[in-house]
Design an enzyme around this catalytic site. Structure first.
Site, PDB file in Angstrom:
ATOM      1  N   GLN A   1       2.846  78.607 -71.832  1.00 56.59           N
ATOM      2  CA  GLN A   1       4.202  78.772 -72.343  1.00 56.59           C
ATOM      3  C   GLN A   1       4.212  78.766 -73.873  1.00 56.59           C
ATOM      4  OE1 GLN A   1       5.509  75.688 -68.944  1.00 56.59           O
ATOM      5  NE2 GLN A   1       7.182  76.115 -70.333  1.00 56.59           N
TER       6      GLN A   1
ATOM      7  N   ARG B   1      11.385  71.271 -66.643  1.00 55.48           N
ATOM      8  CA  ARG B   1      12.702  71.895 -66.774  1.00 55.48           C
ATOM      9  C   ARG B   1      13.705  70.889 -67.337  1.00 55.48           C
ATOM     10  NH1 ARG B   1      15.246  76.712 -63.171  1.00 55.48           N
ATOM     11  NH2 ARG B   1      16.747  77.231 -64.768  1.00 55.48           N
ATOM     12  N   CYS B   2      13.323  70.324 -68.448  1.00 59.04           N
ATOM     13  CA  CYS B   2      14.112  69.245 -69.028  1.00 59.04           C
ATOM     14  C   CYS B   2      13.712  69.142 -70.474  1.00 59.04           C
ATOM     15  CB  CYS B   2      13.784  67.963 -68.277  1.00 59.04           C
ATOM     16  SG  CYS B   2      14.009  66.464 -69.198  1.00 59.04           S
TER      17      CYS B   2
ATOM     18  N   GLU C   1      17.854  74.100 -68.883  1.00 60.63           N
ATOM     19  CA  GLU C   1      17.548  72.771 -68.361  1.00 60.63           C
ATOM     20  C   GLU C   1      18.770  72.077 -67.773  1.00 60.63           C
ATOM     21  OE1 GLU C   1      14.519  72.810 -68.837  1.00 60.63           O
ATOM     22  OE2 GLU C   1      14.211  73.887 -70.693  1.00 60.63           O
TER      23      GLU C   1
HETATM   24  O1  CDP Z   1      13.852  78.438 -73.522  1.00 64.10           O
HETATM   25  P1  CDP Z   1      14.409  79.086 -72.289  1.00 64.10           P
HETATM   26  O2  CDP Z   1      14.390  80.572 -72.331  1.00 64.10           O
HETATM   27  O3  CDP Z   1      13.849  78.523 -71.042  1.00 64.10           O
HETATM   28  O4  CDP Z   1      15.932  78.596 -72.165  1.00 64.10           O
HETATM   29  P2  CDP Z   1      17.329  79.098 -72.710  1.00 64.10           P
HETATM   30  O5  CDP Z   1      17.346  79.231 -74.176  1.00 64.10           O
HETATM   31  O6  CDP Z   1      18.277  78.137 -72.119  1.00 64.10           O
HETATM   32  O7  CDP Z   1      17.552  80.557 -72.099  1.00 64.10           O
HETATM   33  C1  CDP Z   1      17.383  80.889 -70.751  1.00 64.10           C
HETATM   34  C2  CDP Z   1      17.908  82.310 -70.574  1.00 64.10           C
HETATM   35  O8  CDP Z   1      19.348  82.291 -70.588  1.00 64.10           O
HETATM   36  C3  CDP Z   1      17.473  83.250 -71.694  1.00 64.10           C
HETATM   37  O9  CDP Z   1      17.262  84.561 -71.228  1.00 64.10           O
HETATM   38  C4  CDP Z   1      18.673  83.183 -72.596  1.00 64.10           C
HETATM   39  O10 CDP Z   1      18.761  84.245 -73.512  1.00 64.10           O
HETATM   40  C5  CDP Z   1      19.845  83.119 -71.610  1.00 64.10           C
HETATM   41  N1  CDP Z   1      21.010  82.487 -72.246  1.00 64.10           N
HETATM   42  C6  CDP Z   1      22.197  83.181 -72.400  1.00 64.10           C
HETATM   43  O11 CDP Z   1      22.307  84.332 -71.949  1.00 64.10           O
HETATM   44  N2  CDP Z   1      23.254  82.583 -73.056  1.00 64.10           N
HETATM   45  C7  CDP Z   1      23.167  81.320 -73.527  1.00 64.10           C
HETATM   46  N3  CDP Z   1      24.182  80.753 -74.170  1.00 64.10           N
HETATM   47  C8  CDP Z   1      21.982  80.572 -73.336  1.00 64.10           C
HETATM   48  C9  CDP Z   1      20.904  81.195 -72.702  1.00 64.10           C
END
Ligand code: CDP
Length: 789
Positions: A223, A373-374, A743
């Site tokens: 990752q 996932r946290c 998360e």
């Molecule tokens: O770091 P990780 O990608 O696991 O987590 P994240 O920033 O929470 O984003 C997960 C997915 O959800 C990504 O494709 C983000 O772009 C999307 N997302 C979104 O569409 N709108 C948000 N406010 C937060 C995340």
């Protein structure tokens, strides 16, 4: 007497015969590490310890080496010659790559077998005979601190006990004062059990060292490819693998969830063997190895206390933690935060006195403490605050929804300075809980519950209203092994207006390819189908700390917007030059600059980009590229209001989740469908520890549920139909107002479920249930309170 599994029980002989039947024998080129096929590639399998704690007396490889196709058996003594038998963990502890004399947990790597194909490698693994002298392991973290307990890390000079570190935050004296004067004090001990990161794809790599070029290409399931390249250079730089000689490629990944952040011994052994032989070496864990030996998550023993008034005002909290880290602290936490972001555990509530402390210990269990996932121990913190809040409400006889509404930080009180040092950026907790209550019909459910109780039926309603903390992080506080936790985006727009954007993060199924393209498209006005997104290759992507802990949107997502804005600034200058006006005369609408008051005088972004290569203003650099390393000013603080309704069978103790409503607030949403998918998956991964998952060891150190026959990962069959929704409170400091989301559901779901189950049986005198709440555990508790004879 020590009992243990024999190597026969762990895996029998005759694997080479299975080759023809193996459906995974993939032809051609794919996108996952296991699909990588290189000329001359050899295969590695690993001999693992059947004992949790033992001396290694002898390793006899002669029978393995006699098998045609077995090329080598590598031991810790072999690696010791190159000083590669130990490596640092991400928390600056040390971990064996291969042992020279001791094993410290069941399924630990003992030796590696290299062969011409993977089935022969497995036959070779089973033919290696290891003589052990078993010792009595330390499995109970509380007993680990006993003065008579053996000192497990005898490799550490001067170490006289099994204590790893002590951590504390908050004002101890003031909190004690509040507790001593409070009308109501409640206290509960709880265990957040050790669980496993069960991603569909196990870990693995292909280490390909080219002797002629002195260059290593490492295809691996990681990752955090950039950080791993740096770690490889730190561990193996002294033998010539300096950072410019290492390329890490993280291709498609079948789920990571935090478990693919650490460096596992298998990676290092594969690199060492490839380095010494010049052959590409493939190592892919099997499912049981992944379950038994990879980094665990959670394993916190928490005593939570809350002080308050009789009418329900929360005044103070106090948490004490004992953290079982196994034989080394291999958490993937930022350096300054040995308990991760556990200090978010004051929750969504307005009070000013809190104190938390934690002690970590060694035991004879696999190492880890990854943030499954946290966002670094937030699951543990949220479980503690949301359970103790419910216990407090029950103690004073107040509805748990009313108590929460009474204590929430109000939306106008943000930014909120928490008593443990955080500055919450924004939130509207009242709106979130109200929306969840309306969606589920909270008040009607309470009436129904009372009716059902009269009929002897058990129904429970559980709430969790959590505050998350994601987006590590501001570099003043956040680093891993000294590397600051910023993240990056590089955008190159080609002359014809088509773009490639590269990032320091690495999606494992979260859909960055879509959402990052959306951000760039929104900022630059280039259609998203003309934007190629790339991550995971350290030779091409800008440096970043990777994807975990919901940090991608708060960091790299922000970097994408900032890099695009740099390009828009350049575009404005070029448009002014082309239209022969000053920059102040121009206005932007997605896709073009036009002259104020004369919209027909315009230049599209494609025309501007073409000009940047063909007709750019004198004195300006040609081309249309920008890079941004984004160092967030603060973390983002998403929140959620979850309500769960359960029906419990009074005869069988079977627990059925009737409904589950999840209202999340992750600020501005980039892609609603992706966010919904994130929430659905996360809720199922929150259901898992609440009702099903827990790694269990016996006193001798044997793992009792080391296969998926015994370790139940919930699927669609066990999951209820999740009902999701959202409120939107933008982050004031994020360039597009977004907060992370991945998360939140895993963090918020377990206490909602447990609060519901406890609520269903509270009239029988049950105040708390440890997770996972299985029907058998519930039966035992009901027996203890005299319900069952
Ligand atoms: O770091 P990780 O990608 O696991 O987590 P994240 O920033 O929470 O984003 C997960 C997915 O959800 C990504 O494709 C983000 O772009 C999307 N997302 C979104 O569409 N709108 C948000 N406010 C937060 C995340």
């Amino acid at each position: 007497m020590i009992e243990c599994k024999t190597s026969k029980e762990i895996g029998g002989m005759g694997h080479s015969k299975k080759r023809k039947e193996d459906a995974r024998f993939i032809q051609g080129k794919g996108h996952y590490v296991d699909d990588v096929k290189l000329p001359g590639m050899v295969y590695m399998d690993i001999v693992r310890s059947p004992y949790a704690y033992a001396k290694i007396k002898k390793i006899d490889a002669s029978k393995a080496l006699a098998i045609p196709g077995v090329l080598a058996v590598v031991t810790g003594k072999d690696l010791e010659q190159y000083n590669l038998h130990w490596m640092p963990t991400l928390m600056s502890d040390t971990q064996m790559v291969l042992p020279t004399d001791m094993v410290m947990y069941q399924a630990q790597e003992v030796a590696a077998v290299i062969a011409t194909d993977k089935y022969i490698a497995r036959d070779g693994r089973d033919a290696v005979i290891v003589e052990y002298e078993p010792m009595t392991p330390v499995m109970d973290p509380f007993k680990s601190l006993d003065p008579n307990a053996p000192v497990l890390r005898s490799d550490k000079p001067g170490k006289t006990d099994n204590h790893i570190w002590h951590w504390e935050v908050g004002d101890k004296e003031k909190t004690e004062d509040v507790f001593s004067q409070a009308d109501v004090v409640v206290k509960q001990q709880m265990h957040i059990p050790r669980i496993h990161v069960a991603s569909i794809e196990t870990c693995g790599c292909v280490a390909a060292y080219n002797k002629v070029e002195n260059h290593l290409t490492m295809y691996m399931t990681t990752q955090a490819p950039h950080a791993i390249r740096t770690v490889i250079a730190l561990v193996a730089g002294h033998v010539g693998l300096t950072e410019e000689k290492v390329r890490v490629i993280s291709p498609d990944i079948g789920g990571g969830f935090g478990g693919k952040v650490p460096v596992y011994p298998g990676y290092v052994i594969a690199i060492a063997v490839s380095f010494l032989t010049g052959l590409p070496v493939k190592w892919i864990e099997d499912r049981s190895e992944n379950l038994q030996a990879d980094s665990f998550a959670r394993d916190y023993h928490i005593t939570a206390e809350m002080a308050g008034t009789k009418d329900g005002q929360i005044l103070a909290t106090r948490f004490k933690v004992l953290a079982d880290h196994g034989y080394t602290d291999a958490s993937a936490n930022p350096s300054k935060f040995p308990t991760g972001l556990f200090s978010i555990g004051t929750g969504s509530y307005n009070y000013h006195n809190a104190y938390m402390e934690a002690d970590a210990v060694y035991t004879n269990k696999p190492p880890g403490g990854v943030a499954y996932r946290c966002s670094f121990r937030v699951t543990e913190a949220v479980h503690a605050i949301e359970r103790i809040t419910d216990i407090f409400a029950r103690e004073i006889g107040k509805d748990p929804a009313d108590l929460r509404m009474q204590n929430f930080i109000k939306k106008e009180e943000f930014p909120w300075a928490s008593p443990t040092g955080w500055s919450y950026d924004s939130g509207d907790y009242h709106a979130g809980l109200q929306k969840a209550m309306d969606a589920i019909g909270y008040h009607e459910l309470r009436k129904e519950q009372a009716e059902l109780r009269k009929q002897g039926k058990w129904m429970g309603i559980g709430i969790s209203t959590f505050t998350e903390v994601v987006g590590a992080g501001p570099s003043k506080d956040f680093d891993i092994l000294g590397i600051k936790m910023f993240d990056s985006a590089e955008i190159r727009v080609h002359p014809t207006g088509k773009a490639i954007a590269r990032f320091g993060t690495k999606s494992q199924g979260q859909g960055h390819e879509t959402t990052y393209a959306q951000i760039v498209a929104e900022e630059l006005g280039i259609p998203m189908e003309h934007i190629q997104i790339e991550e995971g290759d350290t030779d091409t992507a800008p440096y970043g700390l990777g994807t975990y802990a919901s940090r991608s949107t708060p960091t790299a997502g922000a970097a994408a917007a900032m890099a695009a804005r740099k390009l828009r600034d350049k575009a404005k200058k070029i448009a002014a030059y082309l239209l022969e006006v000053s920059e102040e005369d121009l206005e932007w609408e997605p896709g073009k600059f036009f002259v104020k008051g004369a919209p027909e005088k315009a230049k599209s972004i494609q025309e501007i980009v073409f000009a940047s290569y063909t007709n750019h203003p004198p004195g300006m650099e040609a081309g249309f590229e920008a890079t941004h390393y984004y160092d967030p000013p603060n973390l983002t603080f998403p929140s959620g209001a979850y309500i769960c309704v359960v029906d419990v069978d009074p005869e069988t103790c079977h627990i059925k989740i009737r409904r589950f409503v999840a209202i999340d607030d992750c600020g501005n949403i980039i892609n609603p469908m992706i966010v919904q998918g994130q929430v659905h998956g996360g809720l199922t991964q929150g259901l898992a520890p609440a009702m099903y998952e827990e790694l269990i060891y016996d006193e001798a150190g044997n793992i009792l549920n080391g296969t998926f026959m015994d370790y139940l990962v919930p699927t669609a069959v066990e999951s209820p139909s999740w009902e999701t929704g959202h409120t939107v409170t933008p982050s004031p400091h994020h360039p597009i107002g977004a907060k992370g989301v991945g998360e939140s559901p895993t963090v918020g779901a377990p206490p909602a479920i447990v609060n519901a189950i406890v609520d269903a049986v509270s009239h029988l005198g049950i105040k708390h249930l440890e997770i996972p709440v299985t029907p058998y555990k519930l039966f035992k508790e009901l027996k203890a309170v005299g319900y069952f004879k």
